[in-house]
Write a protein that holds these residues in place. Sequence first.
Motif, PDB file in Angstrom:
ATOM      1  N   CYS A 183      18.510 -31.222 -61.054  1.00 23.10           N
ATOM      2  CA  CYS A 183      17.433 -30.289 -61.370  1.00 23.10           C
ATOM      3  C   CYS A 183      17.937 -28.871 -61.220  1.00 23.10           C
ATOM      4  O   CYS A 183      18.914 -28.605 -60.513  1.00 23.10           O
ATOM      5  CB  CYS A 183      16.204 -30.526 -60.500  1.00 23.10           C
ATOM      6  SG  CYS A 183      16.369 -30.043 -58.778  1.00 23.10           S
ATOM      7  N   SER A 184      17.265 -27.962 -61.903  1.00 20.96           N
ATOM      8  CA  SER A 184      17.630 -26.549 -61.852  1.00 20.96           C
ATOM      9  C   SER A 184      16.376 -25.710 -61.724  1.00 20.96           C
ATOM     10  O   SER A 184      15.292 -26.125 -62.131  1.00 20.96           O
ATOM     11  CB  SER A 184      18.402 -26.141 -63.114  1.00 20.96           C
ATOM     12  OG  SER A 184      17.550 -26.168 -64.249  1.00 20.96           O
ATOM     13  N   ARG A 228      11.728 -20.817 -65.004  1.00 23.85           N
ATOM     14  CA  ARG A 228      11.900 -22.108 -65.657  1.00 23.85           C
ATOM     15  C   ARG A 228      12.549 -23.107 -64.697  1.00 23.85           C
ATOM     16  O   ARG A 228      13.444 -22.752 -63.929  1.00 23.85           O
ATOM     17  CB  ARG A 228      12.773 -21.950 -66.896  1.00 23.85           C
ATOM     18  CG  ARG A 228      12.738 -23.126 -67.837  1.00 23.85           C
ATOM     19  CD  ARG A 228      13.317 -22.762 -69.191  1.00 23.85           C
ATOM     20  NE  ARG A 228      14.748 -22.498 -69.139  1.00 23.85           N
ATOM     21  CZ  ARG A 228      15.472 -22.159 -70.206  1.00 23.85           C
ATOM     22  NH1 ARG A 228      14.892 -22.033 -71.382  1.00 23.85           N
ATOM     23  NH2 ARG A 228      16.758 -21.937 -70.072  1.00 23.85           N
ATOM     24  N   LEU A 281      21.388 -30.682 -71.104  1.00 24.16           N
ATOM     25  CA  LEU A 281      19.970 -30.482 -70.841  1.00 24.16           C
ATOM     26  C   LEU A 281      19.167 -31.718 -71.215  1.00 24.16           C
ATOM     27  O   LEU A 281      19.375 -32.308 -72.282  1.00 24.16           O
ATOM     28  CB  LEU A 281      19.455 -29.281 -71.638  1.00 24.16           C
ATOM     29  CG  LEU A 281      17.953 -29.022 -71.549  1.00 24.16           C
ATOM     30  CD1 LEU A 281      17.558 -28.550 -70.170  1.00 24.16           C
ATOM     31  CD2 LEU A 281      17.525 -28.021 -72.608  1.00 24.16           C
ATOM     32  N   GLY A 293      14.220 -27.172 -64.721  1.00 25.41           N
ATOM     33  CA  GLY A 293      14.731 -28.122 -65.694  1.00 25.41           C
ATOM     34  C   GLY A 293      15.440 -29.299 -65.077  1.00 25.41           C
ATOM     35  O   GLY A 293      15.691 -29.351 -63.862  1.00 25.41           O
ATOM     36  N   TRP A 294      15.723 -30.253 -65.930  1.00 24.03           N
ATOM     37  CA  TRP A 294      16.524 -31.426 -65.574  1.00 24.03           C
ATOM     38  C   TRP A 294      17.701 -31.511 -66.534  1.00 24.03           C
ATOM     39  O   TRP A 294      17.529 -31.359 -67.748  1.00 24.03           O
ATOM     40  CB  TRP A 294      15.702 -32.708 -65.657  1.00 24.03           C
ATOM     41  CG  TRP A 294      14.699 -32.856 -64.570  1.00 24.03           C
ATOM     42  CD1 TRP A 294      13.380 -32.549 -64.614  1.00 24.03           C
ATOM     43  CD2 TRP A 294      14.947 -33.362 -63.251  1.00 24.03           C
ATOM     44  NE1 TRP A 294      12.783 -32.812 -63.410  1.00 24.03           N
ATOM     45  CE2 TRP A 294      13.735 -33.322 -62.546  1.00 24.03           C
ATOM     46  CE3 TRP A 294      16.081 -33.839 -62.590  1.00 24.03           C
ATOM     47  CZ2 TRP A 294      13.603 -33.748 -61.227  1.00 24.03           C
ATOM     48  CZ3 TRP A 294      15.960 -34.261 -61.273  1.00 24.03           C
ATOM     49  CH2 TRP A 294      14.729 -34.206 -60.604  1.00 24.03           C
ATOM     50  N   TYR A 295      18.879 -31.755 -65.967  1.00 21.81           N
ATOM     51  CA  TYR A 295      20.097 -31.951 -66.731  1.00 21.81           C
ATOM     52  C   TYR A 295      20.701 -33.277 -66.295  1.00 21.81           C
ATOM     53  O   TYR A 295      20.348 -33.819 -65.237  1.00 21.81           O
ATOM     54  CB  TYR A 295      21.096 -30.820 -66.451  1.00 21.81           C
ATOM     55  CG  TYR A 295      20.686 -29.489 -67.004  1.00 21.81           C
ATOM     56  CD1 TYR A 295      19.654 -28.761 -66.421  1.00 21.81           C
ATOM     57  CD2 TYR A 295      21.322 -28.948 -68.111  1.00 21.81           C
ATOM     58  CE1 TYR A 295      19.264 -27.524 -66.924  1.00 21.81           C
ATOM     59  CE2 TYR A 295      20.951 -27.708 -68.624  1.00 21.81           C
ATOM     60  CZ  TYR A 295      19.929 -27.012 -68.025  1.00 21.81           C
ATOM     61  OH  TYR A 295      19.554 -25.793 -68.527  1.00 21.81           O
ATOM     62  N   TRP A 340      13.117 -28.975 -69.980  1.00 19.84           N
ATOM     63  CA  TRP A 340      12.760 -27.868 -69.113  1.00 19.84           C
ATOM     64  C   TRP A 340      11.285 -27.549 -69.253  1.00 19.84           C
ATOM     65  O   TRP A 340      10.645 -27.957 -70.222  1.00 19.84           O
ATOM     66  CB  TRP A 340      13.622 -26.617 -69.350  1.00 19.84           C
ATOM     67  CG  TRP A 340      13.715 -26.041 -70.734  1.00 19.84           C
ATOM     68  CD1 TRP A 340      14.794 -26.111 -71.570  1.00 19.84           C
ATOM     69  CD2 TRP A 340      12.723 -25.281 -71.446  1.00 19.84           C
ATOM     70  NE1 TRP A 340      14.534 -25.447 -72.752  1.00 19.84           N
ATOM     71  CE2 TRP A 340      13.265 -24.908 -72.698  1.00 19.84           C
ATOM     72  CE3 TRP A 340      11.421 -24.856 -71.152  1.00 19.84           C
ATOM     73  CZ2 TRP A 340      12.572 -24.157 -73.635  1.00 19.84           C
ATOM     74  CZ3 TRP A 340      10.736 -24.107 -72.097  1.00 19.84           C
ATOM     75  CH2 TRP A 340      11.304 -23.774 -73.316  1.00 19.84           C
ATOM     76  N   THR A 384       8.421 -24.222 -68.263  1.00 19.81           N
ATOM     77  CA  THR A 384       8.207 -22.879 -67.748  1.00 19.81           C
ATOM     78  C   THR A 384       7.093 -22.885 -66.711  1.00 19.81           C
ATOM     79  O   THR A 384       6.391 -23.887 -66.537  1.00 19.81           O
ATOM     80  CB  THR A 384       7.830 -21.919 -68.881  1.00 19.81           C
ATOM     81  OG1 THR A 384       6.532 -22.290 -69.382  1.00 19.81           O
ATOM     82  CG2 THR A 384       8.849 -21.983 -70.021  1.00 19.81           C
ATOM     83  N   THR A 419       7.096 -26.734 -72.528  1.00 22.65           N
ATOM     84  CA  THR A 419       8.162 -27.702 -72.307  1.00 22.65           C
ATOM     85  C   THR A 419       9.072 -27.812 -73.521  1.00 22.65           C
ATOM     86  O   THR A 419       8.693 -27.462 -74.647  1.00 22.65           O
ATOM     87  CB  THR A 419       7.596 -29.096 -71.992  1.00 22.65           C
ATOM     88  OG1 THR A 419       6.793 -29.526 -73.102  1.00 22.65           O
ATOM     89  CG2 THR A 419       6.750 -29.085 -70.740  1.00 22.65           C
ATOM     90  N   THR A 432      20.332 -19.052 -61.363  1.00 29.76           N
ATOM     91  CA  THR A 432      20.023 -20.465 -61.539  1.00 29.76           C
ATOM     92  C   THR A 432      20.552 -21.240 -60.349  1.00 29.76           C
ATOM     93  O   THR A 432      21.739 -21.137 -60.018  1.00 29.76           O
ATOM     94  CB  THR A 432      20.639 -21.017 -62.830  1.00 29.76           C
ATOM     95  OG1 THR A 432      20.091 -20.319 -63.948  1.00 29.76           O
ATOM     96  CG2 THR A 432      20.316 -22.503 -62.977  1.00 29.76           C
TER      97      THR A 432
END
Length: 115
Positions: A95-96, A33, A47, A35-37, A50, A52, A57, A103
């Motif tokens: 971003c992650s 996955r 969050l 993602g953006w935080y 995100w 996958t 999403t 992570t």
Amino acid sequence: QVQLVESGGGLVQAGGSLRLSCAASGSILRINRMGWYRQAPGNQRDLVAWITSGGSTAYASSVKGRFTISRDNAKNTVYLQMNSLKPEDTAVYYCSADIQALTFWGQGTQVTVSS
């Protein structure tokens, strides 16, 4: 070692758009996955969205319908298209990437929305 590098932040007027990018590099077999935080001053990191590896999403309710997350698996890159921006979207965006139960985080990019 994995590195995430974000780009695309900046200053924009309310109602405007920005597109953030985040490229992952290093010892990567497969990114699960991504993602953006975001984190505003004095607030926790929340969050935003995100995605996958298969393209599923999820979005925070505050951005649903305005932001779109996407990714290019071949380039190990995730994007965040932000439309109809509001002053309350002002924050540092991170971003992650989830890789083998770990992570990884980018350094963050500032997004400032003026009223």
